[in-house]
Design a protein around this motif. Structure first.
Motif, PDB file in Angstrom:
ATOM      1  N   MET A  49       3.932  10.272  -6.050  1.00 15.19           N
ATOM      2  CA  MET A  49       4.614  10.768  -4.860  1.00 15.19           C
ATOM      3  C   MET A  49       4.001  12.108  -4.442  1.00 15.19           C
ATOM      4  O   MET A  49       3.318  12.768  -5.228  1.00 15.19           O
ATOM      5  CB  MET A  49       6.106  10.915  -5.129  1.00 15.19           C
ATOM      6  CG  MET A  49       6.770   9.633  -5.621  1.00 15.19           C
ATOM      7  SD  MET A  49       6.646   8.257  -4.461  1.00 15.19           S
ATOM      8  CE  MET A  49       7.886   8.756  -3.249  1.00 15.19           C
ATOM      9  N   GLU A  50       4.278  12.503  -3.209  1.00 20.46           N
ATOM     10  CA  GLU A  50       3.647  13.703  -2.672  1.00 20.46           C
ATOM     11  C   GLU A  50       4.015  14.952  -3.457  1.00 20.46           C
ATOM     12  O   GLU A  50       3.172  15.815  -3.714  1.00 20.46           O
ATOM     13  CB  GLU A  50       4.027  13.880  -1.203  1.00 20.46           C
ATOM     14  CG  GLU A  50       3.342  15.050  -0.522  1.00 20.46           C
ATOM     15  CD  GLU A  50       3.677  15.135   0.951  1.00 20.46           C
ATOM     16  OE1 GLU A  50       4.729  15.704   1.297  1.00 20.46           O
ATOM     17  OE2 GLU A  50       2.886  14.624   1.760  1.00 20.46           O
ATOM     18  N   ASP A  51       5.284  15.066  -3.857  1.00 16.92           N
ATOM     19  CA  ASP A  51       5.737  16.239  -4.583  1.00 16.92           C
ATOM     20  C   ASP A  51       7.070  15.922  -5.272  1.00 16.92           C
ATOM     21  O   ASP A  51       7.564  14.792  -5.204  1.00 16.92           O
ATOM     22  CB  ASP A  51       5.871  17.460  -3.657  1.00 16.92           C
ATOM     23  CG  ASP A  51       6.714  17.184  -2.419  1.00 16.92           C
ATOM     24  OD1 ASP A  51       7.612  16.306  -2.474  1.00 16.92           O
ATOM     25  OD2 ASP A  51       6.491  17.847  -1.384  1.00 16.92           O
ATOM     26  N   ARG A  68       0.821  -1.206   0.000  1.00 16.81           N
ATOM     27  CA  ARG A  68       0.000   0.000   0.000  1.00 16.81           C
ATOM     28  C   ARG A  68       0.856   1.258   0.000  1.00 16.81           C
ATOM     29  O   ARG A  68       2.077   1.212   0.176  1.00 16.81           O
ATOM     30  CB  ARG A  68      -0.938   0.020   1.202  1.00 16.81           C
ATOM     31  CG  ARG A  68      -0.223   0.116   2.561  1.00 16.81           C
ATOM     32  CD  ARG A  68      -1.187   0.475   3.681  1.00 16.81           C
ATOM     33  NE  ARG A  68      -1.712   1.827   3.502  1.00 16.81           N
ATOM     34  CZ  ARG A  68      -2.530   2.428   4.372  1.00 16.81           C
ATOM     35  NH1 ARG A  68      -2.907   1.801   5.464  1.00 16.81           N
ATOM     36  NH2 ARG A  68      -2.953   3.659   4.151  1.00 16.81           N
ATOM     37  N   GLY A  69       0.186   2.384  -0.201  1.00 15.36           N
ATOM     38  CA  GLY A  69       0.819   3.688  -0.101  1.00 15.36           C
ATOM     39  C   GLY A  69       0.266   4.435   1.099  1.00 15.36           C
ATOM     40  O   GLY A  69      -0.363   3.852   1.988  1.00 15.36           O
ATOM     41  N   SER A  70       0.470   5.744   1.123  1.00 14.77           N
ATOM     42  CA  SER A  70       0.012   6.542   2.248  1.00 14.77           C
ATOM     43  C   SER A  70      -1.466   6.899   2.149  1.00 14.77           C
ATOM     44  O   SER A  70      -2.063   7.343   3.131  1.00 14.77           O
ATOM     45  CB  SER A  70       0.833   7.833   2.347  1.00 14.77           C
ATOM     46  OG  SER A  70       0.616   8.653   1.202  1.00 14.77           O
ATOM     47  N   VAL A 125       9.022  -2.569 -14.765  1.00 19.42           N
ATOM     48  CA  VAL A 125       9.437  -1.168 -14.757  1.00 19.42           C
ATOM     49  C   VAL A 125       8.530  -0.409 -13.797  1.00 19.42           C
ATOM     50  O   VAL A 125       7.300  -0.472 -13.906  1.00 19.42           O
ATOM     51  CB  VAL A 125       9.358  -0.548 -16.160  1.00 19.42           C
ATOM     52  CG1 VAL A 125       9.790   0.918 -16.126  1.00 19.42           C
ATOM     53  CG2 VAL A 125      10.217  -1.332 -17.142  1.00 19.42           C
ATOM     54  N   VAL A 126       9.129   0.301 -12.851  1.00 20.87           N
ATOM     55  CA  VAL A 126       8.374   1.069 -11.868  1.00 20.87           C
ATOM     56  C   VAL A 126       8.837   2.520 -11.930  1.00 20.87           C
ATOM     57  O   VAL A 126      10.006   2.809 -12.191  1.00 20.87           O
ATOM     58  CB  VAL A 126       8.539   0.496 -10.452  1.00 20.87           C
ATOM     59  CG1 VAL A 126       7.753  -0.808 -10.309  1.00 20.87           C
ATOM     60  CG2 VAL A 126      10.006   0.261 -10.101  1.00 20.87           C
ATOM     61  N   GLU A 127       7.905   3.411 -11.674  1.00 26.60           N
ATOM     62  CA  GLU A 127       8.168   4.840 -11.867  1.00 26.60           C
ATOM     63  C   GLU A 127       7.766   5.628 -10.637  1.00 26.60           C
ATOM     64  O   GLU A 127       6.692   5.412 -10.068  1.00 26.60           O
ATOM     65  CB  GLU A 127       7.371   5.346 -13.074  1.00 26.60           C
ATOM     66  CG  GLU A 127       7.473   6.850 -13.320  1.00 26.60           C
ATOM     67  CD  GLU A 127       6.469   7.370 -14.351  1.00 26.60           C
ATOM     68  OE1 GLU A 127       6.445   8.595 -14.585  1.00 26.60           O
ATOM     69  OE2 GLU A 127       5.703   6.558 -14.910  1.00 26.60           O
ATOM     70  N   PHE A 128       8.623   6.547 -10.207  1.00 27.08           N
ATOM     71  CA  PHE A 128       8.229   7.619  -9.309  1.00 27.08           C
ATOM     72  C   PHE A 128       7.647   8.733 -10.177  1.00 27.08           C
ATOM     73  O   PHE A 128       8.257   9.138 -11.173  1.00 27.08           O
ATOM     74  CB  PHE A 128       9.428   8.177  -8.543  1.00 27.08           C
ATOM     75  CG  PHE A 128       9.990   7.271  -7.490  1.00 27.08           C
ATOM     76  CD1 PHE A 128       9.178   6.703  -6.528  1.00 27.08           C
ATOM     77  CD2 PHE A 128      11.346   7.007  -7.447  1.00 27.08           C
ATOM     78  CE1 PHE A 128       9.702   5.884  -5.543  1.00 27.08           C
ATOM     79  CE2 PHE A 128      11.893   6.184  -6.472  1.00 27.08           C
ATOM     80  CZ  PHE A 128      11.064   5.620  -5.511  1.00 27.08           C
ATOM     81  N   PRO A 164       4.862   6.419  -1.363  1.00 24.62           N
ATOM     82  CA  PRO A 164       3.959   6.680  -2.492  1.00 24.62           C
ATOM     83  C   PRO A 164       2.544   6.897  -1.958  1.00 24.62           C
ATOM     84  O   PRO A 164       2.143   6.268  -0.969  1.00 24.62           O
ATOM     85  CB  PRO A 164       4.051   5.388  -3.314  1.00 24.62           C
ATOM     86  CG  PRO A 164       5.327   4.741  -2.900  1.00 24.62           C
ATOM     87  CD  PRO A 164       5.519   5.115  -1.459  1.00 24.62           C
ATOM     88  N   VAL A 165       1.806   7.772  -2.596  1.00 24.67           N
ATOM     89  CA  VAL A 165       0.430   8.038  -2.161  1.00 24.67           C
ATOM     90  C   VAL A 165      -0.522   7.005  -2.761  1.00 24.67           C
ATOM     91  O   VAL A 165      -1.354   6.415  -2.068  1.00 24.67           O
ATOM     92  CB  VAL A 165       0.000   9.461  -2.562  1.00 24.67           C
ATOM     93  CG1 VAL A 165      -1.434   9.731  -2.123  1.00 24.67           C
ATOM     94  CG2 VAL A 165       0.957  10.495  -1.965  1.00 24.67           C
TER      95      VAL A 165
END
Length: 295
Positions: A190-192, A39-41, A234-237, A126-127
């Motif tokens: 992501m948050e920012d 999970r994320g936030s 493949v994973v991305e921010f 990650p959100v």
């Protein structure tokens, strides 16, 4: 309607889960039925499900929707010859809805009534998932199909992709003009921008450089950094994807061009074309259920 999660089967699922929690920066939501839930936030019960199995494949990509959206979806699908099945989810969060297999084998799941969870604190978590992109043999046909069958909207077309949205976020999925059908990549919101950059630093601390990024895309204008995970995907921010109005005019490939040697707005990073292409073929979609009529 919102993109919620992706469900994957792979060998050494525990090692993949450890990577996503210990290095990538997500959190473990639980372990159930030989499946690790990540999970994320945010309030979704999970973002990635990793089920232990002998072969790699994507079981489904999941969207959450309201009951009226699900009813409208069923009406559209009833007019088309796509394989579907009504389902009751036994994943974390539960819910009920339908599975649909698209023309190139992509399996999308739509749920209503799923339970949400309390958010977690942490700027580097990650959100949520911001998008999941599919490789396609015929990306134009795939874009037209999800507009007709799912009620999605094509946001932009480039020489590489057809970007598709299900709400005001520029894209929740896209179809890459790859010449084959598979999972292209999974993008974590992501948050920012600082959270993206700290994520890159965390991966570098673990001897992993970006396969592409940091950079800022054209369509969607999101900041990005791509990595090839040890389990093959493949994973991305990502962060700050563009919010578009209902009357947003879809761009054509000629609207999205770069100066020579550039492949994004910033032009500061190299791209591992060969490594990414190989990773993008690791996970194909697989339907492991028998179609049933939906009502």
């Amino acid at each position: 309607m919102k993109l919620r999660s992706i469900e994957m089967v792979l060998p050494q699922a525990e090692a993949a889960a450890n990577y996503l929690t210990d290095i990538w920066g997500a959190a473990l939501a639980g372990i159930h039925n030989n499946t690790f839930y990540i999970r994320g936030s945010g309030t979704f019960a999970y973002l990635v499900a990793l089920e232990e199995g002998e072969e790699k494949f994507v079981r489904s990509i999941t969207w959450e929707c309201e009951s009226d959206e699900l009813a409208a979806l069923k009406q559209r699908l009833a007019k088309l010859e796509l394989k579907t099945k009504p389902i009751e989810s036994d994943d974390l969060g539960g819910g009920q809805g339908i599975l649909v297999e698209l023309a190139e084998g992509e399996v999308f799941r739509f749920l209503t009534g799923s339970e949400h969870v309390e958010p977690l604190q942490g700027k580097d978590l990650p959100v949520k998932l911001t998008h999941v992109v599919c490789n396609s043999i015929d990306a134009e046909a795939s874009g037209h199909l999800v507009e007709e069958a799912l009620g999605f909207t094509v946001s932009d077309r480039t020489k590489g992709m057809v970007f598709v949205r299900c709400n005001q976020s520029h894209h929740s999925t896209a179809f890459a003009r790859s010449g084959f059908a598979s999972l292209n990549h999974i993008a974590f919101e992501m948050e920012d921008v600082d959270a993206v950059m700290r994520g890159i630093g965390r991966l570098r601390d673990n001897d992993t450089a970006p396969a592409w990024g940091p950079g800022r895309h054209g369509p969607g204008a999101n900041v990005f950094a791509y990595f090839i995970a040890p389990f093959g995907a493949v994973v991305e921010f990502s962060t700050a994807v563009e919010i578009v109005p209902d009357d947003y005019q879809a761009g054509a490939p000629e609207d999205w061009t770069w100066p020579p040697k550039r492949i994004d707005q910033w032009g500061i990073s190299d791209k591992d074309f060969d490594g990414l292409k190989q990773a993008e073929q690791q996970f194909c979609f697989r339907r492991d259920w028998q179609p049933e009529a939906i009502s």
